[in-house]
Design an enzyme around this catalytic site. Sequence first.
Site, PDB file in Angstrom:
ATOM      1  CB  SER A   1      -0.920   0.005   1.215  1.00  0.00           C
ATOM      2  OG  SER A   1      -0.144   0.126   2.382  1.00  0.00           O
ATOM      3  CB  CYS A   2       3.770   2.310   1.602  1.00  0.00           C
ATOM      4  SG  CYS A   2       2.710   2.603   3.008  1.00  0.00           S
ATOM      5  CG  LEU A   3       8.252   0.848  -1.335  1.00  0.00           C
ATOM      6  CD1 LEU A   3       8.062   1.337   0.076  1.00  0.00           C
ATOM      7  CD2 LEU A   3       9.024  -0.453  -1.359  1.00  0.00           C
TER       8      LEU A   3
END
Length: 435
Positions: A266-268
């Site tokens: 969900s971030c990188l």
Amino acid sequence: MKIGIVGLGFVGLSLSSVLASKGYEVIGIDNDIKKSEKISKGKLPFFEPDLEKTLKNGLRKKLTISNNFSLIEVCDIIFVTVGTPQKLNGTIELSIIKKAVKEIGKVIKKSKKNQIIFIKSTVIPGTLLNVILPIIEKESSKKNGRGFELISNPEFLQESRAIQDTKFPHAVVLGGYKNKNMQKAKNFFSKLHSKTPIIITNHQTAEMVKYANNSFLATKISFINQLSNICQNIPGSNIDDIAKIIGLDPRIGGKFLNAGPGYGGSCLPKDMKALIKFASDVGINPALLNAVEKINENQINEIILLITKEIGIISSKHITILGTAFKPNTDDVRESISIELIKKLLNKKAKITIYDPKATENTKNIFGDKIIYSKSLIDALNGSQCAIIMTQWKEFENLNNIIIKKMKKKIIIDCRRILAGSKLNAKYYALGIGK
Ligand code: UDX
């Protein structure tokens, strides 16, 4: 000291549970009623190691979970930990955080406390001063520095080790004005993490730190993946040995050099897109970041190339995908490369069976009855014509010659190099190992 935490995802729920279990009085707020009711009963909305027992411990002490914002009026400190998901054009969706800080502004208007509001949600540089601060000032009729203090406090926790990272962060970053409230904030964190460096900077630098951090991690991964693809064309060479050796150089460091199918989660991917868009918006050509992203997107084609080389036409072949979670010890399938691979293989009319120790339900939400879901490793391989290891689950290391006997065609493609290929009675191919 009373602490309010707004947004109970991985970051907010871990923080609420850890602080409450340390004895702080914590009020965790999430506007999703079903979710907050579930959490208040000690049940998790997602899988995360050690979180359930920490949450239960917190609830036994001084943790209140609610969807009622007005409860945070009595808090001395408020953390904002709501999501900032990705929009189609690569920018981040601010509507959730705007709504949250609007509510906070309304609540602190009535409060006599000089609250410190920490923004942990990832936002592009400038958002605190240009978007969030005006909303809070308008709604609260108070001024920053007089009545409340807005501080950026980026979060670096990794899913699957959220409790560990919340308890022992490698750094605490505080972005804001250097005043008495900042000193209070520093005192709070130094009591909480006595051995952790605390770095004080301004709002926009703290906001940028998160993007710098995640884009560097993504760069390391794309770097090793590019080398892995080269290694695959050097007979006998092994990317893991190379990563281990270069990792011994302290200037490089050994972490985040595991070659594989590319980074997901969900971030990188989201942070890379937002940074690339932001760079272009401020007139910078993000050539390196673009290359990192392109290498990541291309990695899936390397896997499809290997599959095609080994099984020929993909249409109607029975392919087993081992692991759909974006990494082990999580049930999260957001931006998982494995999910992308399944979509591509379905387009080529493959018959897909999957097995994941935790992420089956979340995978079902995406594919419904388009694929088959196995309850065990053995079942997943029964009749299979090719098995692809996508997630580095420990359990997959149990794949042995007895289990392989169940396969119709004994072809294994190991994108994480977790098996000892030479001991298997199968055609074994690994990303990053030259044949
Ligand atoms: C990431 C950052 O690590 C964390 O600091 C930030 O707060 C949130 O984003 P997370 O999304 O939980 O954390 O996952 P991470 O462990 O970073 O892995 C991201 C992806 O990179 C996964 O798909 C993983 O499989 C992949 N990866 C990671 C590799 O392919 N090789 C590696 O060496 C490391």
